[in-house]
Structures are given as C-alpha cells and as structure tokens.
Design a protein around this motif. Structure first.
Motif, PDB file in Angstrom:
ATOM      1  N   LEU A 143       0.919  -1.240   0.119  1.00  0.00           N
ATOM      2  CA  LEU A 143       0.056   0.026  -0.012  1.00  0.00           C
ATOM      3  C   LEU A 143       1.008   1.000  -0.044  1.00  0.00           C
ATOM      4  CD1 LEU A 143      -2.869  -0.946   2.543  1.00  0.00           C
ATOM      5  CD2 LEU A 143      -2.986  -1.084  -0.008  1.00  0.00           C
ATOM      6  N   GLY A 144       2.154   1.354   0.925  1.00  0.00           N
ATOM      7  CA  GLY A 144       2.881   2.426   0.667  1.00  0.00           C
ATOM      8  C   GLY A 144       3.498   2.712  -0.659  1.00  0.00           C
ATOM      9  N   ALA A 145       3.577   1.329  -1.566  1.00  0.00           N
ATOM     10  CA  ALA A 145       4.068   1.587  -3.090  1.00  0.00           C
ATOM     11  C   ALA A 145       2.931   2.110  -3.987  1.00  0.00           C
ATOM     12  CB  ALA A 145       4.387   0.243  -3.754  1.00  0.00           C
ATOM     13  N   TRP A 146       1.851   1.798  -3.671  1.00  0.00           N
ATOM     14  CA  TRP A 146       0.636   2.398  -4.237  1.00  0.00           C
ATOM     15  C   TRP A 146       0.405   3.750  -4.046  1.00  0.00           C
ATOM     16  CZ3 TRP A 146      -3.867  -2.102  -3.404  1.00  0.00           C
ATOM     17  CH2 TRP A 146      -3.629  -2.977  -4.287  1.00  0.00           C
ATOM     18  N   ALA A 147       0.490   3.845  -2.700  1.00  0.00           N
ATOM     19  CA  ALA A 147       0.624   5.565  -2.495  1.00  0.00           C
ATOM     20  C   ALA A 147       1.619   6.402  -2.961  1.00  0.00           C
ATOM     21  CB  ALA A 147       0.574   5.653  -0.913  1.00  0.00           C
ATOM     22  N   ASN A 148       2.569   5.730  -3.015  1.00  0.00           N
ATOM     23  CA  ASN A 148       3.814   6.695  -3.763  1.00  0.00           C
ATOM     24  C   ASN A 148       3.378   6.731  -5.225  1.00  0.00           C
ATOM     25  OD1 ASN A 148       6.257   7.290  -4.687  1.00  0.00           O
ATOM     26  ND2 ASN A 148       7.426   5.484  -3.893  1.00  0.00           N
ATOM     27  N   GLU A 149       2.965   5.935  -5.786  1.00  0.00           N
ATOM     28  CA  GLU A 149       2.595   5.925  -7.389  1.00  0.00           C
ATOM     29  C   GLU A 149       1.349   7.049  -7.468  1.00  0.00           C
ATOM     30  OE1 GLU A 149       0.452   4.971 -10.926  1.00  0.00           O
ATOM     31  OE2 GLU A 149      -0.237   4.246  -9.063  1.00  0.00           O
ATOM     32  N   ARG A 150       0.373   6.743  -6.920  1.00  0.00           N
ATOM     33  CA  ARG A 150      -0.732   7.614  -7.041  1.00  0.00           C
ATOM     34  C   ARG A 150      -0.568   9.010  -6.770  1.00  0.00           C
ATOM     35  NH1 ARG A 150      -4.201   6.007 -10.495  1.00  0.00           N
ATOM     36  NH2 ARG A 150      -2.189   5.225 -11.253  1.00  0.00           N
ATOM     37  N   ILE A 151       0.147   9.277  -5.455  1.00  0.00           N
ATOM     38  CA  ILE A 151       0.147  10.658  -5.080  1.00  0.00           C
ATOM     39  C   ILE A 151       1.376  11.395  -6.142  1.00  0.00           C
ATOM     40  CG2 ILE A 151       1.389  12.067  -3.254  1.00  0.00           C
ATOM     41  CD1 ILE A 151       0.339  10.029  -1.245  1.00  0.00           C
ATOM     42  N   PHE A 152       2.466  10.782  -6.450  1.00  0.00           N
ATOM     43  CA  PHE A 152       3.291  11.280  -7.547  1.00  0.00           C
ATOM     44  C   PHE A 152       2.517  11.689  -8.796  1.00  0.00           C
ATOM     45  CE2 PHE A 152       7.269   9.952  -5.055  1.00  0.00           C
ATOM     46  CZ  PHE A 152       7.838  11.404  -5.196  1.00  0.00           C
ATOM     47  N   LEU A 153       1.440  10.630  -9.134  1.00  0.00           N
ATOM     48  CA  LEU A 153       0.831  10.964 -10.361  1.00  0.00           C
ATOM     49  C   LEU A 153       0.021  12.184 -10.306  1.00  0.00           C
ATOM     50  CD1 LEU A 153      -0.276   9.784 -13.197  1.00  0.00           C
ATOM     51  CD2 LEU A 153      -1.925   8.492 -11.771  1.00  0.00           C
ATOM     52  N   TYR A 154      -0.760  12.194  -9.119  1.00  0.00           N
ATOM     53  CA  TYR A 154      -1.577  13.614  -8.937  1.00  0.00           C
ATOM     54  C   TYR A 154      -0.736  14.627  -9.042  1.00  0.00           C
ATOM     55  CZ  TYR A 154      -3.737  17.286  -6.232  1.00  0.00           C
ATOM     56  OH  TYR A 154      -4.293  18.457  -5.695  1.00  0.00           O
ATOM     57  N   VAL A 155       0.527  14.835  -8.245  1.00  0.00           N
ATOM     58  CA  VAL A 155       1.128  15.939  -8.376  1.00  0.00           C
ATOM     59  C   VAL A 155       1.782  16.336  -9.778  1.00  0.00           C
ATOM     60  CG1 VAL A 155       3.557  16.756  -7.515  1.00  0.00           C
ATOM     61  CG2 VAL A 155       1.705  15.894  -6.152  1.00  0.00           C
ATOM     62  N   THR A 156       2.237  15.237 -10.537  1.00  0.00           N
ATOM     63  CA  THR A 156       2.828  15.397 -11.874  1.00  0.00           C
ATOM     64  C   THR A 156       1.654  15.991 -12.933  1.00  0.00           C
ATOM     65  OG1 THR A 156       4.234  13.383 -11.428  1.00  0.00           O
ATOM     66  CG2 THR A 156       3.861  14.436 -13.822  1.00  0.00           C
ATOM     67  N   ALA A 157       0.381  15.425 -12.695  1.00  0.00           N
ATOM     68  CA  ALA A 157      -0.610  15.726 -13.645  1.00  0.00           C
ATOM     69  C   ALA A 157      -1.058  17.247 -13.443  1.00  0.00           C
ATOM     70  CB  ALA A 157      -1.627  14.681 -13.289  1.00  0.00           C
ATOM     71  N   ASP A 158      -1.146  17.465 -11.976  1.00  0.00           N
ATOM     72  CA  ASP A 158      -1.352  18.909 -11.804  1.00  0.00           C
ATOM     73  C   ASP A 158      -0.584  19.960 -12.326  1.00  0.00           C
ATOM     74  OD1 ASP A 158      -3.513  20.411  -9.705  1.00  0.00           O
ATOM     75  OD2 ASP A 158      -1.636  21.143  -9.572  1.00  0.00           O
ATOM     76  N   ALA A 159       0.717  19.471 -12.133  1.00  0.00           N
ATOM     77  CA  ALA A 159       1.697  20.572 -12.683  1.00  0.00           C
ATOM     78  C   ALA A 159       1.633  20.639 -14.201  1.00  0.00           C
ATOM     79  CB  ALA A 159       3.099  19.960 -12.107  1.00  0.00           C
ATOM     80  N   TYR A 160       1.238  19.411 -14.740  1.00  0.00           N
ATOM     81  CA  TYR A 160       1.294  19.610 -16.311  1.00  0.00           C
ATOM     82  C   TYR A 160      -0.095  20.388 -16.760  1.00  0.00           C
ATOM     83  CZ  TYR A 160       0.507  18.309 -21.021  1.00  0.00           C
ATOM     84  OH  TYR A 160       0.400  18.310 -22.479  1.00  0.00           O
ATOM     85  N   GLU A 161      -1.305  20.288 -15.962  1.00  0.00           N
ATOM     86  CA  GLU A 161      -2.343  21.227 -16.207  1.00  0.00           C
ATOM     87  C   GLU A 161      -1.803  22.602 -15.946  1.00  0.00           C
ATOM     88  OE1 GLU A 161      -6.944  20.817 -15.215  1.00  0.00           O
ATOM     89  OE2 GLU A 161      -5.308  21.201 -13.399  1.00  0.00           O
TER      90      GLU A 161
END
Length: 238
Positions: A143-161
């Motif tokens: 779950l720590g691995a999933w959290a890592n991936e999901r949270i980085f995805l949120y931050v990256t997508a927001d920055a790209y937007e």
C-alpha cells in the motif's frame, strides 16, 4: 609524367569544446524551460553547440532518452530530509509541495513522467525515500508503494495542467492572477446559465464550482489523498 604544382591545403579543424551528457541536458533544459518540451529536438540542442545532431548520439541515444535524462535531472532538485515517522503525513505533504514547485518551474516537463515510469537515479532516490517513510509510518509495503505511485501521479498531472494554463496566459498576454480570475468568471457564468431544471446543483452553486485558487485546490487534493492513507496504517510498523 607531369605533376601539378597545386597541393591540397591541410585540413582546417575548428576547435570545439568537447561535449558531455551534462552539457547536453543543460542545453535541452534551457530550451524546454523557455519554450516547452515540443521545442526540444536533437537538431535544436546540437545547434546550441554549433554542431550537428550526430555529435549528440555518442552521449544520448535519441530524444526520448534525452527527455528522461532531463526529468531525472530536475528530480535531483527534490529535497529529502531525514525520516520522521511520527509525522509521516506532514513529511509526505512537504515532499509533494516541494516536488510540485520544482515541476512548475520547468514549464511542461511534467508531461514526460505521464508517458513513462521515472526510473533514473534521482527519481528512484525520491521513491525510495517516500516508500521508506510510509512503511516506517505503519503502512503495509504494497500500500505504501501504491500510495507512492498515486500521489506522484496527482502532483505530476496537476503540474502539467498548470503548464497548459500558463501557455494560454502567454497567448492572451495576461498576468497569471488576471487570467485565472477571467477564466473563473467565464466558467461561473457558464454554470449559472445552465438550465436549472436539468442541472439544479451546477447552476444553483456556480460560485462553489469556481471557488478557490489553483493553490487551494492543489492543497485540498493533497489532503484528500494523504489524510485518507491513515485508515491503512498499522500501529505496529513493519
């Protein structure tokens, strides 16, 4: 047998500073920061050194590899303090704010991470830090691995937007605050004008639909993701 008095001139060699991978990444980042990643090409980067693309291929295989190297370079700007497991949620938020600011500072380079898994040494260093912190904080490793991936995805997508918004602002020639206010006002009018019989909530709460700054919305999303991890925490960290 006659011989000609003409003799070919010796080759003239133009002295150039030898290229290395770091110089190439530096040049590509300068282009990307100013114009976006679509402006980056092997030919364009080579022109920065007054040479041809073939000079780059000894150091970088192609544009895709160059973009990966550029993204990993900026991952090296992420600050990774010592772990504090008792305040792991706050530390994750601090990491994500720091990461978000770095991505925002590099135009649309965040787009690179949406098309591949960042696996360079600097990106791995940040992932290692995050996974270690969540496990120490009491999360099961998967779950720590999933959290890592999901949270980085949120931050990256927001920055790209955000980079898309900045491109639109440059096109309009407006300061950021003015462009954001104009967009919210226009969207608010659009929601308010929707047929109330079909969209009673969207039209009735048009102000709520457009409330808050981009920073406030980013923080809200970060809270949703990270505070929600608390339910998965074991009180006996693995």
């Amino acid at each position: 047998m006659k011989t000609t008095p003409w003799q070919p001139l010796p080759d003239r060699k133009i002295a150039r500073v030898p290229l290395d991978r770091e110089q190439i990444i530096d040049a590509a980042l300068r282009i990307s920061d100013a114009e976006g990643i679509d402006a980056v090409s092997m030919r364009r980067v080579a022109a920065e050194f007054d040479t041809g693309p073939s000079s780059l291929y000894a150091h970088v295989a192609n544009k895709d590899e160059l973009l990966r190297l550029m993204f990993d370079r900026i991952c090296g700007e992420i600050e990774l303090p010592p772990h504090e497991p008792e305040r792991w949620q706050q530390q994750v938020k601090e990491l994500m704010r720091n990461t978000h600011q770095i991505l925002l500072a590099h135009n649309d380079l965040a787009r690179v991470a949406l098309a591949m898994i960042p696996n360079g040494p600097n990106a791995l260093r940040a992932s290692e830090w995050m996974l270690g912190l969540t496990i120490k904080g009491g999360m099961p490793p998967h779950l720590g691995a999933w959290a890592n991936e999901r949270i980085f995805l949120y931050v990256t997508a927001d920055a790209y937007e955000a980079s898309l918004w900045r491109a639109q602002m440059r096109y309009l020639g407006l300061p950021r605050a003015e462009a954001e206010l104009r967009a919210r006002n226009e969207l608010g009018v659009y929601f308010a004008d929707l047929p109330a019989d079909r969209f009673p909530y969207l039209s009735g709460f048009s102000g709520a639909m457009t409330a808050g700054t981009s920073e406030e919305r980013f923080e809200f999303g970060l809270d949703l993701l990270i505070d929600g991890l608390e339910r998965y925490v074991s009180r006996s960290p693995e």
